[in-house]
Design a protein around this motif. Structure first.
Motif, short mmCIF file in Angstrom:
data_model
loop_
_atom_site.label_atom_id
_atom_site.label_comp_id
_atom_site.label_asym_id
_atom_site.label_seq_id
_atom_site.Cartn_x
_atom_site.Cartn_y
_atom_site.Cartn_z
N GLN A 284 0.83 -1.20 0.00
CA GLN A 284 0.00 0.00 0.00
C GLN A 284 0.87 1.26 0.00
O GLN A 284 0.59 2.21 -0.73
N ALA A 285 1.94 1.24 0.79
CA ALA A 285 2.85 2.39 0.83
C ALA A 285 3.49 2.63 -0.53
O ALA A 285 3.57 3.77 -1.00
N ASP A 286 3.94 1.55 -1.18
CA ASP A 286 4.53 1.68 -2.52
C ASP A 286 3.51 2.22 -3.52
O ASP A 286 3.84 3.05 -4.36
N SER A 287 2.28 1.75 -3.41
CA SER A 287 1.22 2.20 -4.31
C SER A 287 0.95 3.69 -4.13
O SER A 287 0.74 4.42 -5.10
N ASP B 5 3.10 5.97 -3.10
CA ASP B 5 4.24 6.70 -3.67
C ASP B 5 4.17 6.70 -5.20
O ASP B 5 4.46 7.71 -5.85
N ARG B 6 3.79 5.56 -5.79
CA ARG B 6 3.66 5.47 -7.26
C ARG B 6 2.55 6.38 -7.76
O ARG B 6 2.67 6.99 -8.82
N ALA B 7 1.46 6.48 -7.02
CA ALA B 7 0.34 7.34 -7.42
C ALA B 7 0.78 8.79 -7.49
O ALA B 7 0.47 9.51 -8.44
N LEU B 8 1.53 9.23 -6.47
CA LEU B 8 2.05 10.61 -6.48
C LEU B 8 2.98 10.81 -7.67
O LEU B 8 2.88 11.80 -8.39
N GLN B 9 3.87 9.84 -7.90
CA GLN B 9 4.82 9.96 -9.00
C GLN B 9 4.10 10.02 -10.35
O GLN B 9 4.51 10.76 -11.25
N SER B 10 3.01 9.27 -10.51
CA SER B 10 2.30 9.29 -11.79
C SER B 10 1.65 10.65 -12.05
O SER B 10 1.63 11.12 -13.18
N VAL B 11 1.16 11.32 -11.00
CA VAL B 11 0.58 12.66 -11.17
C VAL B 11 1.69 13.64 -11.55
O VAL B 11 1.50 14.48 -12.45
N LYS B 12 2.84 13.52 -10.90
CA LYS B 12 3.97 14.40 -11.24
C LYS B 12 4.41 14.18 -12.68
O LYS B 12 4.64 15.15 -13.42
N THR B 13 4.51 12.92 -13.10
CA THR B 13 4.97 12.60 -14.46
C THR B 13 3.99 13.15 -15.49
O THR B 13 4.40 13.72 -16.51
N LEU B 14 2.70 12.97 -15.24
CA LEU B 14 1.69 13.48 -16.16
C LEU B 14 1.79 15.00 -16.29
O LEU B 14 1.71 15.55 -17.39
N VAL C 66 10.20 11.80 1.49
CA VAL C 66 9.84 10.72 2.40
C VAL C 66 8.68 9.94 1.78
O VAL C 66 8.00 10.44 0.89
N PRO C 67 8.44 8.71 2.24
CA PRO C 67 7.29 7.97 1.74
C PRO C 67 5.99 8.70 2.10
O PRO C 67 5.92 9.38 3.13
N MET C 68 4.96 8.55 1.29
CA MET C 68 3.68 9.20 1.54
C MET C 68 3.14 8.83 2.92
O MET C 68 2.51 9.64 3.58
N ASP D 143 3.43 25.63 -11.27
CA ASP D 143 2.93 25.82 -9.90
C ASP D 143 2.29 24.53 -9.38
O ASP D 143 2.44 24.18 -8.22
N VAL D 144 1.56 23.84 -10.27
CA VAL D 144 0.96 22.55 -9.90
C VAL D 144 2.09 21.58 -9.53
O VAL D 144 2.04 20.92 -8.48
N LEU D 145 3.10 21.50 -10.38
CA LEU D 145 4.21 20.59 -10.16
C LEU D 145 4.97 20.93 -8.88
O LEU D 145 5.37 20.05 -8.12
N LYS D 146 5.13 22.22 -8.61
CA LYS D 146 5.83 22.66 -7.40
C LYS D 146 5.08 22.15 -6.15
O LYS D 146 5.70 21.65 -5.21
N ALA D 147 3.76 22.27 -6.16
CA ALA D 147 2.96 21.78 -5.02
C ALA D 147 3.05 20.26 -4.92
O ALA D 147 3.18 19.71 -3.82
N LEU D 148 3.01 19.58 -6.07
CA LEU D 148 3.12 18.11 -6.05
C LEU D 148 4.49 17.67 -5.57
O LEU D 148 4.61 16.68 -4.83
N ASP D 149 5.53 18.39 -5.97
CA ASP D 149 6.88 18.05 -5.53
C ASP D 149 7.02 18.21 -4.01
O ASP D 149 7.82 17.52 -3.38
N ALA D 150 6.25 19.13 -3.42
CA ALA D 150 6.34 19.37 -1.99
C ALA D 150 5.54 18.37 -1.16
O ALA D 150 5.80 18.21 0.03
N VAL D 151 4.60 17.66 -1.80
CA VAL D 151 3.74 16.74 -1.05
C VAL D 151 4.53 15.77 -0.19
O VAL D 151 4.24 15.58 0.98
N ASN D 152 5.56 15.14 -0.76
CA ASN D 152 6.30 14.15 0.02
C ASN D 152 7.65 14.71 0.51
O ASN D 152 8.58 13.98 0.75
N ARG D 153 7.70 16.03 0.67
CA ARG D 153 8.87 16.68 1.27
C ARG D 153 8.40 17.62 2.38
O ARG D 153 8.45 18.83 2.28
#
Length: 153
Positions: A11-14, A16-25, A96-98, A139-149
């Protein structure tokens, strides 16, 4: 490892992958706008898709967090005479992990990313120039990059 531990890790990996997929998109959409390879219709479709993915990510993460134990408000742990220290609004340097991100920090960054994406959508409706769209998507990406920091300390 017990099966409970394995499913928690999955679940933790999932998450983290979900956040990464939004960033990549988001990064892909920025790239297509910058290189001129996307028509206005494709940009609109990309923003619609990003909106859907971001909403699903936030909803999923919110549901997971709702299942976690509810903790007392931070102020409840204060002794008489102590004051609550304000939480930093600046992201930390380390990812850090989500599962390690506080709900307060997640909610703040999710709100920022949604607000920035709403600005992108309204800009598209007003035919704002592509360089402006890129700035708004960043700006969207900046907020997403901060989610797990989250702030350190």
């Amino acid at each position: 490892m017990s099966s409970g531990l394995i499913s928690q890790q999955a679940q933790a990996d999932s998450r983290d992958r979900a956040l990464q997929s939004v960033k990549t998109l988001t990064q892909d959409l920025i790239g297509h706008i910058q290189d001129g390879s996307a028509s206005d219709k494709q940009i609109w479709a990309g923003v619609q898709g990003l909106t859907d993915v971001l909403r699903r990510f936030i909803l999923s993460e919110t549901e997971i967090r709702a299942e976690d134990k509810v903790s007392p408000p931070i102020g409840a742990a204060l002794r008489p005479g102590e004051i609550e220290v304000a939480v930093s609004t600046q992201p930390g340097a380390k990812e850090v992990p989500m599962s390690s991100v506080t709900t307060e920090w997640f909610n703040a960054q999710a709100t920022k990313s949604q607000a920035a994406l709403d600005t992108v959508r309204s800009g598209l409706e007003q035919n704002v120039a592509n360089p402006e769209m890129v700035l708004r998507l960043q700006d969207v990406l900046k907020a997403l990059d901060a989610v797990n920091r989250p702030p350190e300390g």
